[in-house]
Motif scaffolding. Structure first.
Motif, PDB file in Angstrom:
ATOM      1  N   LEU A 175      63.579 -70.596 -10.499  1.00  0.00           N
ATOM      2  CA  LEU A 175      63.643 -71.710  -9.554  1.00  0.00           C
ATOM      3  C   LEU A 175      62.911 -71.338  -8.263  1.00  0.00           C
ATOM      4  CD1 LEU A 175      67.479 -72.299 -10.007  1.00  0.00           C
ATOM      5  CD2 LEU A 175      65.669 -73.689 -11.020  1.00  0.00           C
TER       6      LEU A 175
ATOM      7  N   SER B 165      68.400 -68.416 -12.038  1.00  0.00           N
ATOM      8  CA  SER B 165      69.530 -69.343 -12.118  1.00  0.00           C
ATOM      9  C   SER B 165      70.868 -68.614 -12.221  1.00  0.00           C
ATOM     10  CB  SER B 165      69.364 -70.278 -13.322  1.00  0.00           C
ATOM     11  OG  SER B 165      69.219 -69.520 -14.520  1.00  0.00           O
TER      12      SER B 165
ATOM     13  N   LYS C  45      70.053 -65.024  -8.286  1.00  0.00           N
ATOM     14  CA  LYS C  45      70.233 -66.290  -7.589  1.00  0.00           C
ATOM     15  C   LYS C  45      70.429 -66.029  -6.095  1.00  0.00           C
ATOM     16  CE  LYS C  45      73.082 -70.495  -7.646  1.00  0.00           C
ATOM     17  NZ  LYS C  45      71.914 -71.389  -7.712  1.00  0.00           N
TER      18      LYS C  45
END
Length: 499
Positions: free
Chosen positions: A430, A452, A457
């Motif tokens: 991401l 993720s 993260k």
């Protein structure tokens, strides 16, 4: 000949001086130096000199965890913040550790030597100097200090007045008694407009679309009450946590109930400007709260300037510059003597430094952020990277604490290098920054990405980061440790405890 240090910190701004304090107190046996590209302490707070420059976060959270903020104003001006940073450097003897005028351009890692070679351009002549270190801590922020963002507008050469970018404000810029147009609607614009309006003939804030603008008291009443009754460090800690928790609550509320929060924010503006003002056009954004950062105005100074007729807001698009000012798409013409391009900043990963690991140039967009601190396959390098939804220093402090824990752990096990290694090839990648702001979207493709799943993260959450960075396992099964101990025994690549 190059000088060697255990740790090199890049940047003598808010993050770098804080990192130096943590190293001094938590790892007193480590030698370190700070490389600063400019000739002064302070980073952003020394570089930006435009009228009214101030924080958009309260100083009880933007301040250091270890040094109470004692001034009256919670929303502080740039000079007060700069004085706070410099005072910290003096108190801890950090000034002597800074090498000014050293702009880092390249860092090369050698696994054989377990060391970084850091190359910097020194002084006006850009003389190339080298330093070596075992660990590199980047505290250079993420702004491009050399360039601001300026869109291309038609006819700029026709304008007979002066056009300036706030990032490069100088003392000879005259606005007293002048007609001023500030192009933009972000934090810089809402700071500039009420300050310029004090002495300008009139100031127009010209925006393509509105931003959420929130009025907050410049002083924290609870903080002032506590300071009169308990020791300063206790008052500071209580106020800090109060503001952290209130900020987190508001952010979560905005993400979960965006329509309700949006209505409340717009209603607050309507209460400031009155029912006759077109709040829907000028102060009602198309996006949800916290899709972009909210703009804070202390004591409603922007609204006061508008109500007093010293400033006005125009929401429109620029068709072209003219000799006298700006021609808008609507047909309106704004006459101006001075046009200020508060159109945004440029983001720059690691200050534009080239990173080479064992002869291989690392592409920043191919890296994966580890705990929001380090990067996949890059040994012994950490980066202080703050929050987008809270004060920068909250995260910067935790990063420095974590680096100290990591260094202490490596010494205890005799490791010379630590490298985050990705093992989950199926994990979704991401963007590192989940913000719709133009300055983020223009640059996010050149930044590392996040995963993720933890530890890849990035938490935009102070409590989760405390758990991960202050109390979480250093040897977590993802960090690989290797190298040679002082006794000469080989520490084999090791990730996590043996089952």
């Amino acid at each position: 000949m190059s000088e060697h240090f255990d740790v090199i910190i890049v940047g003598a701004g808010l993050s770098g001086i804080g990192a130096a304090h943590h190293l001094t107190t938590r790892c007193p046996g480590k030698s370190f130096a700070i490389l600063e590209g400019r000739e002064a302490i302070g980073g952003t707070w020394d570089l930006f000199r435009y009228p009214g420059i101030r924080s958009d976060s309260d100083m009880y959270t933007l301040g250091y965890s270890f040094k109470p903020w004692k001034e009256r104003k919670a929303i502080a001006d740039g000079p007060a913040i700069l004085a706070y940073i410099r005072e910290t450097a003096r108190e801890d003897g950090i000034e002597s550790k800074i090498r000014f005028g050293c702009r880092v351009v390249r860092a090369s890692w050698s696994s054989e030597r377990a060391a970084w070679t850091v190359e910097a351009e020194r002084g006006p002549s850009k003389e190339l100097v080298r330093f070596t270190c075992n660990f590199l801590l980047m505290c250079s922020g993420y702004y491009d200090y050399d360039k601001g963002y300026t869109p291309e507008f038609s006819g700029t050469e026709r304008f007979q007045g002066r056009v300036v970018h706030p990032q490069f404000w100088t003392d000879d810029i005259e606005y007293r008694g002048k007609r001023v147009v500030v192009i933009g609607s972000g934090a810089t614009a809402v700071t500039l407009v009420p300050e310029l309006a004090k002495e300008a003939a009139h100031v127009v804030m010209l925006q393509r679309s509105p931003t959420y603008v929130v009025s907050l008291p410049s002083q924290d009443v609870i903080a002032r009450w506590l300071q009169q009754r308990v020791p300063s460090h206790v008052a500071y800690e209580v106020t800090r946590w109060k503001n952290v928790l209130v900020g987190m609550f508001f952010y979560q509320l905005a993400r979960r109930r965006p329509e309700g929060v949006k209505k409340r924010l717009v209603d607050l503006v309507r209460g400031q400007l009155g029912s006759d003002y077109d709040v829907d056009k000028h102060f009602t954004p198309r996006y949800n709260p916290w899709d972009q950062r909210l703009c804070v105005v202390p004591d409603g100074d922007l609204f006061e300037a508008v109500k007093a007729g010293k400033a006005s807001v125009v929401t429109d698009h620029i068709e072209t510059f003219t000799e006298k000012g700006l021609q808008l798409v609507s047909g309106e013409e704004l006459e101006a003597d001075l046009i200020v391009m508060a159109t945004g900043l440029r983001l720059l990963f690691l200050g534009g430094m080239e990173v080479v690991v064992d002869g291989r140039r690392m592409e920043s967009s191919k890296l994966l952020s580890y705990k929001g601190v380090m990067f996949s396959d890059v040994p012994n390098l950490a980066c202080a990277f703050g929050y987008t939804n809270a004060s920068w220093t909250l995260k910067a402090d935790l990063v420095s604490e974590y680096v100290c824990r990591l260094l202490t752990h490596m010494d205890a096990m005799g490791a010379r290098r630590c490298t985050p290694r990705r093992s989950d090839s199926d994990m979704e990648e991401l963007p590192l920054l989940d913000f719709s702001s133009g300055y983020v979207q223009r640059a996010v493709g050149a930044f590392p990405r996040q995963g993720s799943k933890k530890p890849w993260k990035v938490n935009q959450n102070y409590l989760l980061d405390i758990a991960a960075l202050r109390f979480g396992e250093v040897d977590d099964g993802t960090m690989e440790f290797a190298g040679t101990t002082s006794a000469g025994a080989e520490v084999r690549p090791h990730a996590g405890a043996t089952p």
